[in-house]
Scaffold this motif. Structure first.
Motif, PDB file in Angstrom:
ATOM      1  N   ARG A   1       0.980  -1.327  -0.199  1.00 50.19           N
ATOM      2  CA  ARG A   1      -0.185   0.395   0.088  1.00 50.19           C
ATOM      3  C   ARG A   1       0.614   1.458  -0.054  1.00 50.19           C
ATOM      4  O   ARG A   1       1.156   2.047  -0.501  1.00 50.19           O
ATOM      5  N   ASN A   2       1.776   1.620   1.088  1.00 50.23           N
ATOM      6  CA  ASN A   2       3.049   2.850   0.847  1.00 50.23           C
ATOM      7  C   ASN A   2       4.072   2.635   0.087  1.00 50.23           C
ATOM      8  O   ASN A   2       4.215   3.589  -0.514  1.00 50.23           O
ATOM      9  N   GLU A   3       4.357   1.887  -1.347  1.00 55.70           N
ATOM     10  CA  GLU A   3       4.448   1.750  -2.231  1.00 55.70           C
ATOM     11  C   GLU A   3       3.666   1.773  -3.818  1.00 55.70           C
ATOM     12  O   GLU A   3       4.528   3.232  -4.674  1.00 55.70           O
ATOM     13  N   ILE A   4       2.426   1.735  -3.894  1.00 52.11           N
ATOM     14  CA  ILE A   4       1.855   2.278  -4.472  1.00 52.11           C
ATOM     15  C   ILE A   4       0.849   3.410  -4.422  1.00 52.11           C
ATOM     16  O   ILE A   4      -0.074   3.537  -5.655  1.00 52.11           O
ATOM     17  N   GLY A   5       0.986   3.591  -3.049  1.00 49.36           N
ATOM     18  CA  GLY A   5      -0.583   4.403  -3.008  1.00 49.36           C
ATOM     19  C   GLY A   5      -1.986   3.854  -2.861  1.00 49.36           C
ATOM     20  O   GLY A   5      -2.417   3.149  -3.724  1.00 49.36           O
ATOM     21  N   ASP A   6      -2.875   4.992  -1.669  1.00 49.45           N
ATOM     22  CA  ASP A   6      -3.865   3.788  -1.962  1.00 49.45           C
ATOM     23  C   ASP A   6      -5.435   4.141  -2.508  1.00 49.45           C
ATOM     24  O   ASP A   6      -5.676   3.105  -2.683  1.00 49.45           O
ATOM     25  N   THR A   7      -4.879   4.965  -4.347  1.00 55.10           N
ATOM     26  CA  THR A   7      -5.612   4.563  -4.827  1.00 55.10           C
ATOM     27  C   THR A   7      -5.505   3.542  -5.720  1.00 55.10           C
ATOM     28  O   THR A   7      -6.641   2.222  -6.042  1.00 55.10           O
ATOM     29  N   ALA A   8      -4.659   3.100  -6.219  1.00 54.77           N
ATOM     30  CA  ALA A   8      -3.647   1.843  -6.646  1.00 54.77           C
ATOM     31  C   ALA A   8      -4.555   0.921  -5.782  1.00 54.77           C
ATOM     32  O   ALA A   8      -4.986  -0.262  -6.845  1.00 54.77           O
ATOM     33  N   PHE A   9      -3.879   0.921  -4.829  1.00 58.50           N
ATOM     34  CA  PHE A   9      -3.770   0.198  -3.286  1.00 58.50           C
ATOM     35  C   PHE A   9      -5.189  -0.375  -3.423  1.00 58.50           C
ATOM     36  O   PHE A   9      -6.189  -1.883  -3.233  1.00 58.50           O
ATOM     37  N   PHE A  10      -6.354   0.241  -3.326  1.00 60.26           N
ATOM     38  CA  PHE A  10      -7.692  -0.022  -3.341  1.00 60.26           C
ATOM     39  C   PHE A  10      -8.637  -1.027  -4.231  1.00 60.26           C
ATOM     40  O   PHE A  10     -10.031  -1.325  -4.175  1.00 60.26           O
ATOM     41  N   ARG A  11      -7.852  -0.152  -5.419  1.00 61.33           N
ATOM     42  CA  ARG A  11      -8.671  -0.723  -6.700  1.00 61.33           C
ATOM     43  C   ARG A  11      -7.729  -2.103  -6.957  1.00 61.33           C
ATOM     44  O   ARG A  11      -8.889  -2.736  -7.398  1.00 61.33           O
ATOM     45  N   LEU A  12      -6.839  -2.167  -6.274  1.00 59.14           N
ATOM     46  CA  LEU A  12      -6.567  -4.046  -6.537  1.00 59.14           C
ATOM     47  C   LEU A  12      -6.919  -4.274  -5.338  1.00 59.14           C
ATOM     48  O   LEU A  12      -7.833  -6.060  -5.628  1.00 59.14           O
ATOM     49  N   LEU A  13      -7.561  -4.191  -4.090  1.00 57.94           N
ATOM     50  CA  LEU A  13      -8.508  -4.779  -3.304  1.00 57.94           C
ATOM     51  C   LEU A  13      -9.604  -5.231  -3.841  1.00 57.94           C
ATOM     52  O   LEU A  13      -9.578  -6.187  -3.356  1.00 57.94           O
ATOM     53  N   LYS A  14     -10.313  -4.522  -4.437  1.00 57.25           N
ATOM     54  CA  LYS A  14     -11.552  -4.527  -4.959  1.00 57.25           C
ATOM     55  C   LYS A  14     -11.395  -5.967  -6.221  1.00 57.25           C
ATOM     56  O   LYS A  14     -12.264  -6.602  -6.811  1.00 57.25           O
ATOM     57  N   GLY A  15     -10.143  -5.367  -6.697  1.00 50.53           N
ATOM     58  CA  GLY A  15     -10.715  -6.133  -8.472  1.00 50.53           C
ATOM     59  C   GLY A  15      -9.670  -7.362  -8.541  1.00 50.53           C
ATOM     60  O   GLY A  15     -10.710  -8.200  -9.286  1.00 50.53           O
ATOM     61  N   TRP A  16      -9.047  -8.036  -7.406  1.00 47.11           N
ATOM     62  CA  TRP A  16      -8.891  -9.552  -7.249  1.00 47.11           C
ATOM     63  C   TRP A  16      -9.779 -10.171  -6.729  1.00 47.11           C
ATOM     64  O   TRP A  16      -9.721 -11.354  -7.971  1.00 47.11           O
ATOM     65  N   PRO A  17     -10.605 -10.116  -5.912  1.00 50.25           N
ATOM     66  CA  PRO A  17     -11.473 -10.860  -5.908  1.00 50.25           C
ATOM     67  C   PRO A  17     -12.544 -10.442  -7.420  1.00 50.25           C
ATOM     68  O   PRO A  17     -13.190 -12.084  -7.435  1.00 50.25           O
ATOM     69  N   GLN A  18     -12.455 -10.011  -7.937  1.00 49.34           N
ATOM     70  CA  GLN A  18     -13.408 -10.016  -9.218  1.00 49.34           C
ATOM     71  C   GLN A  18     -12.935 -11.083 -10.435  1.00 49.34           C
ATOM     72  O   GLN A  18     -13.323 -11.258 -10.589  1.00 49.34           O
ATOM     73  N   GLN A  19     -11.301 -10.203 -10.333  1.00 56.93           N
ATOM     74  CA  GLN A  19     -10.463 -11.438 -11.431  1.00 56.93           C
ATOM     75  C   GLN A  19     -10.214 -12.754 -11.595  1.00 56.93           C
ATOM     76  O   GLN A  19     -10.698 -13.442 -12.458  1.00 56.93           O
ATOM     77  N   HIS A  20     -10.717 -12.996 -10.220  1.00 57.01           N
ATOM     78  CA  HIS A  20     -10.417 -14.596 -10.143  1.00 57.01           C
ATOM     79  C   HIS A  20     -11.903 -15.148  -9.668  1.00 57.01           C
ATOM     80  O   HIS A  20     -11.565 -16.151  -8.546  1.00 57.01           O
ATOM     81  N   ALA A  21     -13.023 -14.205  -9.747  1.00 58.29           N
ATOM     82  CA  ALA A  21     -13.703 -14.908  -8.793  1.00 58.29           C
ATOM     83  C   ALA A  21     -14.135 -16.310  -9.169  1.00 58.29           C
ATOM     84  O   ALA A  21     -14.251 -16.900 -10.099  1.00 58.29           O
ATOM     85  N   TYR A  22     -14.824 -17.514  -8.306  1.00 53.14           N
ATOM     86  CA  TYR A  22     -14.900 -18.856  -7.703  1.00 53.14           C
ATOM     87  C   TYR A  22     -14.444 -19.653  -8.854  1.00 53.14           C
ATOM     88  O   TYR A  22     -14.303 -20.716  -8.766  1.00 53.14           O
ATOM     89  N   GLY A  23     -13.207 -19.152  -8.549  1.00 50.35           N
ATOM     90  CA  GLY A  23     -11.334 -19.990  -9.220  1.00 50.35           C
ATOM     91  C   GLY A  23     -10.219 -19.638  -8.016  1.00 50.35           C
ATOM     92  O   GLY A  23     -10.624 -19.696  -6.641  1.00 50.35           O
ATOM     93  N   ASN A  24      -9.314 -20.053  -8.635  1.00 50.59           N
ATOM     94  CA  ASN A  24      -8.318 -20.843  -7.163  1.00 50.59           C
ATOM     95  C   ASN A  24      -6.937 -19.573  -8.231  1.00 50.59           C
ATOM     96  O   ASN A  24      -7.139 -19.143  -9.149  1.00 50.59           O
ATOM     97  N   ALA A  25      -6.429 -19.295  -7.436  1.00 45.84           N
ATOM     98  CA  ALA A  25      -4.744 -18.269  -8.289  1.00 45.84           C
ATOM     99  C   ALA A  25      -3.959 -18.435  -6.847  1.00 45.84           C
ATOM    100  O   ALA A  25      -3.411 -18.569  -5.999  1.00 45.84           O
ATOM    101  N   SER A  26      -2.594 -17.379  -7.508  1.00 37.26           N
ATOM    102  CA  SER A  26      -1.080 -18.322  -6.541  1.00 37.26           C
ATOM    103  C   SER A  26      -0.917 -16.761  -5.980  1.00 37.26           C
ATOM    104  O   SER A  26      -1.359 -15.784  -6.413  1.00 37.26           O
ATOM    105  N   VAL A  27       0.771 -16.734  -5.513  1.00 39.26           N
ATOM    106  CA  VAL A  27       0.571 -15.849  -4.985  1.00 39.26           C
ATOM    107  C   VAL A  27       1.846 -15.086  -6.376  1.00 39.26           C
ATOM    108  O   VAL A  27       1.719 -13.864  -6.729  1.00 39.26           O
ATOM    109  N   ALA A  28       1.962 -15.678  -7.286  1.00 40.57           N
ATOM    110  CA  ALA A  28       2.885 -15.125  -8.461  1.00 40.57           C
ATOM    111  C   ALA A  28       1.820 -14.828  -9.053  1.00 40.57           C
ATOM    112  O   ALA A  28       1.729 -13.924  -9.784  1.00 40.57           O
ATOM    113  N   ASP A  29       0.483 -15.111  -9.354  1.00 40.36           N
ATOM    114  CA  ASP A  29      -1.010 -14.405 -10.183  1.00 40.36           C
ATOM    115  C   ASP A  29      -0.859 -13.097  -9.315  1.00 40.36           C
ATOM    116  O   ASP A  29      -0.762 -12.043 -10.365  1.00 40.36           O
ATOM    117  N   PHE A  30      -0.772 -13.114  -8.278  1.00 39.88           N
ATOM    118  CA  PHE A  30      -1.047 -11.904  -7.051  1.00 39.88           C
ATOM    119  C   PHE A  30      -0.089 -10.306  -7.398  1.00 39.88           C
ATOM    120  O   PHE A  30      -0.417  -9.179  -8.252  1.00 39.88           O
TER     121      PHE A  30
END
Length: 497
Positions: A407-436
């Motif tokens: 969060r400190n590295e990318i800033g709040d705007t990108a960080f909170f976009r990421l928090l919401k985007g990740w569960p939608q990007q991989h909804a009902y599926g599987n993902a790895s640390v590398a994917d994240f």
């Protein structure tokens, strides 16, 4: 929050090779494990399950469970035989309507040999009739079937299905579920998803539960006993079903004061993680002697011990955050556990900030300062902790530190976009640390591999970020403990059986 267990590496659980027709010489047995290096014999190879239909009968007085599991799957190779993870006594197996041979192997393998080999990429229906007393079954020296004074509970991680239904028990093979359970009148059966119907006949009541979104097998739960059930709807429109054993005693009030806020907390978390991904939410508190909580999908399991010292909404936040991070988006392999636990812990930090009991940065500073460089805490690598340390406190706390550093590295705007985007990007599926890591770089537009390597994979204490170094230098004796810390820390003491 989960208990810690490592499968002995020397376990021998190879599939039994049975004779097959010469015309099917190219067909081979499915592997007795799905290929997870942490747990080599968890899950199975050769097929992918789409749906489990479980029709069960349970007698709480004797802990006897009987039933029929119908498994809808598709083959992923030419199969001469295949395995299911299961412990109870099997009466009959049918494959595509025809009786099949079966035997057992290793600690928990049911090996099925159909009359005719199964070609790759074809649908298959497997019917298993079975019975047994789950509490008498043991694998690797433990059980995940927990008896209660009036019934039993199935809830554990990274395994719990073997004790009550045959399955491909690994989060890499998710499926939808219908769970139908008949119990004596006065006893209730609680499971995941939505209660679609009940029926009564001759002193028995049948409860029919449906989970219509993909679900990992370890997230499938069953609670059998006498419960006080509450229902409602969150302000955002999510149906909520909670249940409490009728004999919780002194923990009853604190449990209700915490779990009854589920609807409110689902709506609050939706503001960070996006729309709630399932058709219902809730939790249950059975009268068990276990100490942990578990994010069983839509119906969270809470030990009453979680509320022994009073109400704790922080643990409810943690388990509900898993509905996005861990349940909707599940790990590809158990080494990816940081995505589950780091973000669930960070949700607790966000709740602390919301409640005015310590900001996320104050909590990060406290955790960082609380562990000197020679603390073994820093030797655990949250991005690949190993089976021995899969649920170590470092996966949670150092894992949340990594998220604050991001969060400190990318800033709040990108960080909170990421928090919401990740569960939608991989909804009902599987993902790895590398994917994240890849996704975070896409969202932020920044190279982040070095940051993640430092915080997730290096077995040493990272250097203090430049922006925080002065603060640590000014307080060499340590950083003040945030008011929320005791409640957050209480969720660390939930790993033991």
């Amino acid at each position: 929050m989960h208990r810690r267990f490592t499968v002995p590496g020397a376990v021998a659980a190879a599939s039994l090779l049975l004779a097959i027709p010469a015309s099917a010489a190219s067909f081979s047995p499915g592997a007795p494990g799905i290929g997870d290096p942490y747990y080599p014999y968890y899950g199975n190879g050769g097929y992918d399950v789409s749906h489990y239909d479980l029709r069960l009968t349970y007698q709480p007085a004797t802990d006897e469970l009987s039933g029929t599991a119908t498994i809808s799957a598709r083959t992923t190779q030419d199969l001469s035989s295949f395995d299911l993870d299961f412990l109870l006594d099997v009466d009959e197996v049918r494959v595509n309507g025809v009786t099949a041979r079966f035997t057992t192997s290793g600690e928990h393998e049911l090996v099925v040999t159909p009359r005719q080999p199964l070609a790759e990429d074809t649908p298959v229906t497997v019917v298993v009739r079975y019975h047994g007393v789950p509490s008498t079954k043991n694998a690797y020296g433990f059980t995940t079937w927990h008896r209660t004074p009036d019934g039993a509970v199935a809830a554990d991680e990274p395994e719990s299905a073997w004790w009550w239904f045959p399955s491909n028990d690994h989060p890499g093979d998710k499926a939808t579920f219908d769970v139908s359970v008949a119990v004596p009148d006065g006893t209730q059966a609680i499971s995941n998803g939505t209660l679609v119907s009940t029926s009564s006949q001759l002193g028995w009541t049948r409860y029919n539960w449906r989970q219509n979104k993909p679900q990992a097998t370890y997230l499938t739960t069953l609670a059998l006993g006498r419960f006080d059930i509450t229902t409602g709807t969150s302000e955002g429109g999510v149906p909520v079903i909670n249940a409490y054993s009728k004999d919780l005693g002194d923990n009853d009030g604190a449990a209700r004061a915490s779990v009854e806020r589920t609807g409110e907390l689902v709506d609050w978390l939706s503001g960070y993680f996006g729309p709630y991904p399932f058709d219902s939410a809730g939790g249950y508190v059975p009268n068990t002697t276990t100490g942990y909580a578990l994010e069983t999908q839509t119906r969270v399991y809470y030990s009453p011990a979680q509320f022994a010292n009073g109400s704790n909404t922080s643990v409810v936040v943690h388990e509900l955050a898993h509905q996005w991070y861990g349940d909707s988006v599940s790990v590809k392999g158990w080494k990816d556990i940081w995505i589950n636990e780091g973000f669930a812990r960070y949700a607790q930090w966000l709740w602390s900030e919301h409640e005015g009991e310590g900001t996320t940065q104050q909590l990060a500073d406290y955790v960082y300062a609380s562990h000197p460089a020679d603390d073994p805490f820093w030797t655990v690598k949250p991005g690949d902790p190993g089976a021995d340390h899969q649920f170590d406190a470092a996966v949670y706390d150092r894992g949340a530190l990594a998220i604050q550093a991001l969060r400190n590295e990318i800033g709040d705007t990108a960080f909170f976009r990421l928090l919401k985007g990740w569960p939608q990007q991989h909804a009902y599926g599987n993902a790895s640390v590398a994917d994240f890591v890849t996704y975070a770089e896409q969202v932020s537009g920044k190279p982040l591999a070095a940051l993640f390597d430092t915080w997730l994979f290096q077995p040493v204490k990272p250097a203090a970020p430049a922006a925080r170094a002065a603060s640590f230098a000014a307080s060499p004796a340590g950083v003040e403990q945030p008011r929320s810390w005791k409640k957050i820390e209480a969720t660390n003491d939930v790993h033991g059986r």
